[in-house]
Design a protein around this motif. Structure first.
Motif, PDB file in Angstrom:
ATOM      1  N   ILE A   1      -1.832  13.993 -13.713  1.00  0.00           N
ATOM      2  CA  ILE A   1      -2.967  14.425 -12.884  1.00  0.00           C
ATOM      3  C   ILE A   1      -4.163  14.770 -13.762  1.00  0.00           C
ATOM      4  O   ILE A   1      -5.305  14.390 -13.478  1.00  0.00           O
ATOM      5  CB  ILE A   1      -2.562  15.639 -12.023  1.00  0.00           C
ATOM      6  N   SER A   2      -3.892  15.491 -14.861  1.00  0.00           N
ATOM      7  CA  SER A   2      -4.967  15.901 -15.763  1.00  0.00           C
ATOM      8  C   SER A   2      -5.695  14.691 -16.344  1.00  0.00           C
ATOM      9  O   SER A   2      -6.925  14.654 -16.377  1.00  0.00           O
ATOM     10  CB  SER A   2      -4.390  16.759 -16.892  1.00  0.00           C
ATOM     11  N   LEU A   3      -4.941  13.708 -16.807  1.00  0.00           N
ATOM     12  CA  LEU A   3      -5.566  12.528 -17.405  1.00  0.00           C
ATOM     13  C   LEU A   3      -6.379  11.740 -16.382  1.00  0.00           C
ATOM     14  O   LEU A   3      -7.430  11.177 -16.700  1.00  0.00           O
ATOM     15  CB  LEU A   3      -4.500  11.624 -18.030  1.00  0.00           C
ATOM     16  N   THR A   4      -5.908  11.710 -15.133  1.00  0.00           N
ATOM     17  CA  THR A   4      -6.649  10.998 -14.091  1.00  0.00           C
ATOM     18  C   THR A   4      -7.976  11.700 -13.809  1.00  0.00           C
ATOM     19  O   THR A   4      -9.029  11.061 -13.707  1.00  0.00           O
ATOM     20  CB  THR A   4      -5.813  10.921 -12.800  1.00  0.00           C
ATOM     21  N   VAL A   5      -7.924  13.018 -13.689  1.00  0.00           N
ATOM     22  CA  VAL A   5      -9.152  13.794 -13.476  1.00  0.00           C
ATOM     23  C   VAL A   5     -10.058  13.703 -14.697  1.00  0.00           C
ATOM     24  O   VAL A   5     -11.288  13.683 -14.581  1.00  0.00           O
ATOM     25  CB  VAL A   5      -8.804  15.272 -13.167  1.00  0.00           C
ATOM     26  N   LEU A   6      -9.432  13.610 -15.855  1.00  0.00           N
ATOM     27  CA  LEU A   6     -10.172  13.536 -17.115  1.00  0.00           C
ATOM     28  C   LEU A   6     -11.089  12.315 -17.173  1.00  0.00           C
ATOM     29  O   LEU A   6     -12.152  12.352 -17.796  1.00  0.00           O
ATOM     30  CB  LEU A   6      -9.178  13.493 -18.278  1.00  0.00           C
ATOM     31  N   VAL A   7     -10.679  11.240 -16.523  1.00  0.00           N
ATOM     32  CA  VAL A   7     -11.515  10.034 -16.479  1.00  0.00           C
ATOM     33  C   VAL A   7     -12.872  10.368 -15.867  1.00  0.00           C
ATOM     34  O   VAL A   7     -13.928   9.991 -16.389  1.00  0.00           O
ATOM     35  CB  VAL A   7     -10.823   8.916 -15.671  1.00  0.00           C
TER      36      VAL A   7
ATOM     37  N   GLY B   1      -6.771   4.303 -27.621  1.00  0.00           N
ATOM     38  CA  GLY B   1      -6.385   3.803 -26.301  1.00  0.00           C
ATOM     39  C   GLY B   1      -4.906   3.443 -26.212  1.00  0.00           C
ATOM     40  O   GLY B   1      -4.168   3.998 -25.389  1.00  0.00           O
ATOM     41  N   PRO B   2      -4.427   2.524 -27.059  1.00  0.00           N
ATOM     42  CA  PRO B   2      -2.992   2.190 -27.031  1.00  0.00           C
ATOM     43  C   PRO B   2      -2.106   3.400 -27.343  1.00  0.00           C
ATOM     44  O   PRO B   2      -1.027   3.549 -26.761  1.00  0.00           O
ATOM     45  CB  PRO B   2      -2.865   1.125 -28.128  1.00  0.00           C
TER      46      PRO B   2
ATOM     47  N   VAL C   1     -14.958   8.718 -26.027  1.00  0.00           N
ATOM     48  CA  VAL C   1     -13.648   8.168 -26.391  1.00  0.00           C
ATOM     49  C   VAL C   1     -12.573   8.673 -25.425  1.00  0.00           C
ATOM     50  O   VAL C   1     -11.670   7.930 -25.030  1.00  0.00           O
ATOM     51  CB  VAL C   1     -13.271   8.539 -27.841  1.00  0.00           C
ATOM     52  N   ILE C   2     -12.674   9.950 -25.033  1.00  0.00           N
ATOM     53  CA  ILE C   2     -11.729  10.531 -24.073  1.00  0.00           C
ATOM     54  C   ILE C   2     -11.788   9.770 -22.747  1.00  0.00           C
ATOM     55  O   ILE C   2     -10.762   9.490 -22.120  1.00  0.00           O
ATOM     56  CB  ILE C   2     -12.045  12.018 -23.852  1.00  0.00           C
ATOM     57  N   PHE C   3     -12.991   9.415 -22.305  1.00  0.00           N
ATOM     58  CA  PHE C   3     -13.151   8.657 -21.065  1.00  0.00           C
ATOM     59  C   PHE C   3     -12.376   7.343 -21.133  1.00  0.00           C
ATOM     60  O   PHE C   3     -11.593   7.009 -20.229  1.00  0.00           O
ATOM     61  CB  PHE C   3     -14.635   8.390 -20.805  1.00  0.00           C
ATOM     62  N   LEU C   4     -12.554   6.610 -22.218  1.00  0.00           N
ATOM     63  CA  LEU C   4     -11.886   5.315 -22.356  1.00  0.00           C
ATOM     64  C   LEU C   4     -10.367   5.466 -22.464  1.00  0.00           C
ATOM     65  O   LEU C   4      -9.601   4.769 -21.785  1.00  0.00           O
ATOM     66  CB  LEU C   4     -12.418   4.590 -23.592  1.00  0.00           C
ATOM     67  N   SER C   5      -9.919   6.400 -23.308  1.00  0.00           N
ATOM     68  CA  SER C   5      -8.481   6.578 -23.537  1.00  0.00           C
ATOM     69  C   SER C   5      -7.773   7.102 -22.292  1.00  0.00           C
ATOM     70  O   SER C   5      -6.626   6.734 -22.021  1.00  0.00           O
ATOM     71  CB  SER C   5      -8.247   7.551 -24.702  1.00  0.00           C
ATOM     72  N   SER C   6      -8.449   7.965 -21.530  1.00  0.00           N
ATOM     73  CA  SER C   6      -7.830   8.548 -20.346  1.00  0.00           C
ATOM     74  C   SER C   6      -7.559   7.506 -19.274  1.00  0.00           C
ATOM     75  O   SER C   6      -6.617   7.644 -18.487  1.00  0.00           O
ATOM     76  CB  SER C   6      -8.727   9.649 -19.768  1.00  0.00           C
ATOM     77  N   ILE C   7      -8.370   6.470 -19.229  1.00  0.00           N
ATOM     78  CA  ILE C   7      -8.129   5.385 -18.270  1.00  0.00           C
ATOM     79  C   ILE C   7      -6.763   4.765 -18.529  1.00  0.00           C
ATOM     80  O   ILE C   7      -5.961   4.557 -17.602  1.00  0.00           O
ATOM     81  CB  ILE C   7      -9.240   4.323 -18.362  1.00  0.00           C
ATOM     82  N   LEU C   8      -6.468   4.483 -19.794  1.00  0.00           N
ATOM     83  CA  LEU C   8      -5.188   3.865 -20.142  1.00  0.00           C
ATOM     84  C   LEU C   8      -4.034   4.845 -19.974  1.00  0.00           C
ATOM     85  O   LEU C   8      -2.982   4.501 -19.421  1.00  0.00           O
ATOM     86  CB  LEU C   8      -5.231   3.345 -21.586  1.00  0.00           C
ATOM     87  N   GLY C   9      -4.208   6.073 -20.471  1.00  0.00           N
ATOM     88  CA  GLY C   9      -3.138   7.064 -20.375  1.00  0.00           C
ATOM     89  C   GLY C   9      -2.789   7.402 -18.934  1.00  0.00           C
ATOM     90  O   GLY C   9      -1.609   7.489 -18.575  1.00  0.00           O
TER      91      GLY C   9
END
Length: 276
Positions: free
Chosen positions: A56-62, A91-92, A204-212
């Protein structure tokens, strides 16, 4: 079904976490994850697992990170060039960290999370006694702040890729975005101005959170209703936090991070020991 009080509580949680996360370059997961684990019985009548809280956190983080990045981009604080470089490995790695989250038992998750946060607090305190490395890296960049002062910093491809790998793994594992590692390392190793480090970290957090977050969604470790309730506050808070950060000194930003890390780290360690 969420009641009105629960919705308001989640809106406030999303707003508060996003404001704080945007100011210090974390993204807000450092508040959302422990809050969801604690408030699970109140919100859904059952405990929220740490894996779901991270998802949930990573989704909101986007949304938080996107909102902050857009605000920082207007003031030209985001170094997109180095941000994309960090993302190549972060990202990976965020996807790999997301896969590992469910392998940690609940008490162990809080304990390791708390220890990690305290280590980051110690690094930030030590920063006052450590001078940025004076090495001139191959890629040189300049930044002119609001006062007209020109700041020069530099970085190199291989160290940047390694840092991105480490930060991405932590981000996916704990759902905190990784700014707690990115910002001090960028300042100490590459001599980024704090405001540029925070802004670039959010990108960078925006991009990585999409994948995570995508990995957690695929594993079923998220809750669309809770996410939707958190999103409005996260969007507004991201922009507010970016504006507040713009009015603070670099030293002020660092002290906010230190105080928050110490308090939250102690709380998580105590909670982790109690649950173990």
């Amino acid at each position: 079904m969420l009641e009105l009080f629960d919705i308001l509580l989640l809106l406030l949680l999303g707003l508060t976490s996003a404001v704080f996360g945007s100011i210090v370059g974390l993204g807000g997961g450092i508040i959302i994850v422990p809050a969801l684990v604690l408030l699970g019985p109140q919100l859904i009548g059952a405990e929220i697992s740490h894996a779901s809280a991270v998802g949930i956190s990573l989704t909101v983080l986007v949304v938080t990170a996107l909102s902050s990045t857009l605000a920082y981009a207007k003031s030209k604080r985001v170094d997109f060039r180095s941000g994309w470089l960090f993302f190549i490995t972060s990202g990976p790695a965020a996807m790999g960290g997301s896969l590992l989250t469910s392998q940690l038992k609940n008490g162990a998750f809080q304990l390791y999370f708390g220890i990690f946060i305290l280590l980051m607090a110690a690094l930030l305190v030590a920063q006052d006694y450590m001078r940025p490395i004076r090495k001139q890296w191959p890629i040189i960049r300049t930044y002119t702040d609001a006062a007209g002062a020109v700041h020069t910093y530099s970085y190199s491809v291989l160290p940047a890729l390694f840092i991105g790998l480490c930060v991405g793994l932590v981000s996916g594992l704990f759902g905190i975005g990784g700014g707690s590692l990115f910002v001090p390392v960028m300042v100490l190793l590459f001599r980024y101005p704090p405001h540029v480090a925070v802004a670039t970290s959010m990108f960078v957090i925006f991009l990585s959170s999409i994948l995570g977050s995508g990995v957690h969604a695929w594993l079923g470790e998220t809750d669309p209703i809770l996410v939707l309730a958190l999103l409005p506050g996260a969007w507004i808070g991201g922009r507010i936090g970016a504006r507040i950060a713009g009015k603070m000194t670099g030293r002020g930003l660092m002290w906010v991070m230190r105080a928050a890390f110490v308090l939250l780290g102690i709380e998580l360690v105590v909670e982790g020991i109690a649950l173990s």
